[in-house]
Design a protein around this motif. Structure first.
Motif, short mmCIF file in Angstrom:
data_model
loop_
_atom_site.label_atom_id
_atom_site.label_comp_id
_atom_site.label_asym_id
_atom_site.label_seq_id
_atom_site.Cartn_x
_atom_site.Cartn_y
_atom_site.Cartn_z
N GLY A 143 0.81 -1.21 0.00
CA GLY A 143 0.00 0.00 0.00
C GLY A 143 0.84 1.26 0.00
N ALA A 144 1.90 1.27 0.80
CA ALA A 144 2.78 2.44 0.85
C ALA A 144 3.50 2.63 -0.49
CB ALA A 144 3.77 2.30 1.99
N HIS A 145 4.00 1.54 -1.05
CA HIS A 145 4.64 1.62 -2.36
C HIS A 145 3.68 2.19 -3.39
CE1 HIS A 145 7.24 0.28 -5.76
NE2 HIS A 145 6.07 0.14 -6.36
N ASN A 146 2.45 1.70 -3.39
CA ASN A 146 1.47 2.16 -4.37
C ASN A 146 1.12 3.62 -4.18
OD1 ASN A 146 1.44 -0.35 -5.56
ND2 ASN A 146 -0.58 -0.93 -4.80
N ALA A 147 1.17 4.10 -2.94
CA ALA A 147 0.92 5.52 -2.69
C ALA A 147 1.96 6.37 -3.42
CB ALA A 147 0.94 5.80 -1.19
N LEU A 148 3.23 5.98 -3.28
CA LEU A 148 4.29 6.73 -3.97
C LEU A 148 4.23 6.53 -5.47
CD1 LEU A 148 6.43 8.50 -2.42
CD2 LEU A 148 5.17 6.92 -0.97
N TRP A 149 3.91 5.32 -5.90
CA TRP A 149 3.75 5.06 -7.34
C TRP A 149 2.68 5.97 -7.92
CZ3 TRP A 149 -0.42 3.44 -10.29
CH2 TRP A 149 -0.15 2.99 -11.59
N THR A 150 1.58 6.13 -7.19
CA THR A 150 0.49 6.98 -7.65
C THR A 150 0.93 8.44 -7.74
OG1 THR A 150 -1.12 5.49 -6.64
CG2 THR A 150 -1.88 7.71 -7.18
N TRP A 151 1.67 8.90 -6.75
CA TRP A 151 2.16 10.28 -6.80
C TRP A 151 3.07 10.48 -8.02
CZ3 TRP A 151 0.93 14.59 -4.03
CH2 TRP A 151 1.72 15.72 -4.26
N GLY A 152 3.93 9.51 -8.27
CA GLY A 152 4.80 9.61 -9.44
C GLY A 152 4.02 9.68 -10.73
N ARG A 153 2.96 8.88 -10.84
CA ARG A 153 2.12 8.92 -12.04
C ARG A 153 1.37 10.25 -12.14
NH1 ARG A 153 0.70 4.17 -14.74
NH2 ARG A 153 -0.40 5.64 -16.09
N ARG A 154 0.94 10.76 -11.02
CA ARG A 154 0.16 12.00 -11.02
C ARG A 154 1.00 13.21 -11.42
NH1 ARG A 154 -4.57 13.97 -8.39
NH2 ARG A 154 -4.46 16.24 -8.14
N THR A 155 2.24 13.24 -10.93
CA THR A 155 3.06 14.44 -11.09
C THR A 155 4.16 14.31 -12.12
OG1 THR A 155 4.63 13.75 -9.38
CG2 THR A 155 2.66 14.98 -8.66
N GLY A 156 4.59 13.08 -12.43
CA GLY A 156 5.73 12.89 -13.32
C GLY A 156 7.06 13.20 -12.67
N GLN A 157 7.10 13.39 -11.35
CA GLN A 157 8.33 13.77 -10.66
C GLN A 157 9.32 12.61 -10.54
OE1 GLN A 157 6.71 15.31 -6.99
NE2 GLN A 157 6.69 17.42 -7.77
N PHE A 158 8.83 11.38 -10.55
CA PHE A 158 9.68 10.20 -10.48
C PHE A 158 8.85 9.01 -10.97
CE2 PHE A 158 7.65 10.85 -6.39
CZ PHE A 158 7.07 9.62 -6.13
N SER A 159 9.53 7.90 -11.13
CA SER A 159 8.84 6.71 -11.63
C SER A 159 9.22 5.50 -10.79
CB SER A 159 9.21 6.46 -13.09
OG SER A 159 8.59 5.29 -13.58
#
Length: 409
Positions: A143-159
């Motif tokens: 769940g925590a990994h997916n939270a960061l994965w989602t942020w990366g997809r939303r913002t393009g700041q990292f992958s």
């Protein structure tokens, strides 16, 4: 019930629920270990979807066997399709019937009709009521990994890679070593298995953990997270001092104190056990306010509205389609990653994204805490507490399900 004077034959069933689950109750190595340490013989029903290949079991001396009718005990993970239940057997799996889930009523009715002894992993507890075996730790990690994965997809700041596309967690740890994160602010709720797993994942990513007071009062030049407990996110409506025991018994007397956190956090990871008597963290109306800063919610516990601590968890998402948007201004689902929406990750079977690691973690608990108790049969209080049905009847602890199974649909 099996006893320790005879060798007990255990069969690991092929998961039959659709979509099939790749997890296994025991790894090949654990099967071999069990047959050395305990008076058991283990066979495995072949499966094309299990995370451990059939050949991995045979390489450890575990026989494959399609017909499990000669087994004393059958181990699975998810609900067993009614047509696949073998009468008169002892089964261990997650039945999802303890809360009178309507979609599994027919399953429990069939268990009773077929004189099956059903032991539910979720009901296996110690004398204090603490669960003995669970996947929650890995739900938190994923769940925590997916939270960061989602942020990366939303913002393009990292992958980040999807965990479900990785061989195991060790492979992802190598990615984390090279990960450069912006100065994100993450609030994690809860102190149990789920939250412990989530906190480990965030630390594995190199995210700094800070105290709740620091999180609210300070600015940081790096990614940080704080982990908060009930005394941090609720308060008594009459101003009485927080008392954990009182809160769990009288949640309706409390109101949310979460607002300072939603004003400072970018990402919210929810890992609490929610009692619907307790207040939600916030309302849809609060989500509409300019000071509501959260843009990604990973609701690991995935309680669905209206019985939810998070009002945007309007449905469970799926591993194949993990994120949906929620627009608080209209109170409706939207596509993900839109400016006016909050992104919600609410997968309800998160450990399935890391099936090999999660299975090894679960199997260790099964091997050390449950199988020895199972061999004690009726002498085991833990097995008695976890037994929902036996000899065509509900056990004493689960007679509250009588009205549930009496309904014919």
């Amino acid at each position: 019930m099996p006893n320790s004077t005879n060798t007990v034959k255990i069969g690991i069933i092929r998961e039959g629920k659709i979509p099939p689950d790749a997890r296994a109750p025991l790894t090949p190595e654990q099967c071999a270990e069990a047959m050395v340490e305990l008076p058991v013989r283990i066979v495995v029903q072949p499966s094309p979807v299990r995370c451990f290949k059939n050949e991995e079991y045979t390489a450890h001396g575990i026989h494959l066997q399609e017909d499990l009718s000669d087994c004393d005990v059958l181990l699975g993970i998810k609900e067993v399709p009614v047509a696949q239940l073998l009468g008169g057997k002892t089964y261990l799996f997650f039945s999802h019937t303890m809360k009178k889930q309507p979609h599994n009523r027919h399953l429990l009715q069939a268990v009773l009709q077929k004189n099956i002894r059903l032991i539910d992993y979720e009901a296996l507890t110690d004398e204090r009521g603490e669960r003995l075996i669970a996947f929650g730790f890995y739900a938190g990690i994923v769940g925590a990994h997916n939270a960061l994965w989602t942020w990366g997809r939303r913002t393009g700041q990292f992958s980040l890679p999807r965990l479900c596309e990785s061989h195991d967690y060790a492979e992802v740890l190598e990615v984390y070593e090279k990960l450069i994160l912006p100065p994100l602010r993450i609030v994690l709720t809860g102190t149990g298995r789920v939250s412990t797993g989530a906190a480990k994942n965030l630390r594995d990513m190199g995210i700094l953990q800070v105290a709740p007071e620091e999180f609210l009062e300070k600015d940081f030049s790096e990614a940080v997270f704080t982990q908060i407990a009930a005394q941090d996110y609720v308060k008594h409506r009459e101003g009485q001092a927080f008392d954990k025991t009182h809160f769990y018994a009288h949640g309706e007397e409390y109101v949310s104190a979460f607002a300072p956190y939603y004003r400072r956090a970018d990402i919210f990871i929810n890992g609490i056990f929610y009692d619907k008597k307790a207040p939600a963290f916030f309302t849809v109306e609060e989500m509409q306010q300019p000071d509501f800063q959260i843009k990604v919610i990973a609701d690991v516990t995935c309680d669905i509205v209206p019985d939810s601590s998070v009002p945007s968890t309007i449905r469970a998402s799926k591993i194949a389609d993990p994120v949906f948007g929620f627009n608080p201004k209209i109170g409706q689902e939207t596509p993900p990653y839109l400016p006016d929406s909050v992104d919600v990750m609410s997968i309800d079977n998160l450990p399935s994204e890391l099936p090999r690691d999660a299975s090894a973690f679960f199997g260790r608990q099964l091997l050390e805490k449950i199988l020895p108790e199972l061999l004690h049969g009726r002498a085991s209080d833990a097995i008695r507490r976890g037994m929902i049905a036996e000899n065509g009847s509900l056990t004493l602890e689960f007679r509250y399900l009588a009205d549930y199974v009496a309904i014919q649909v």
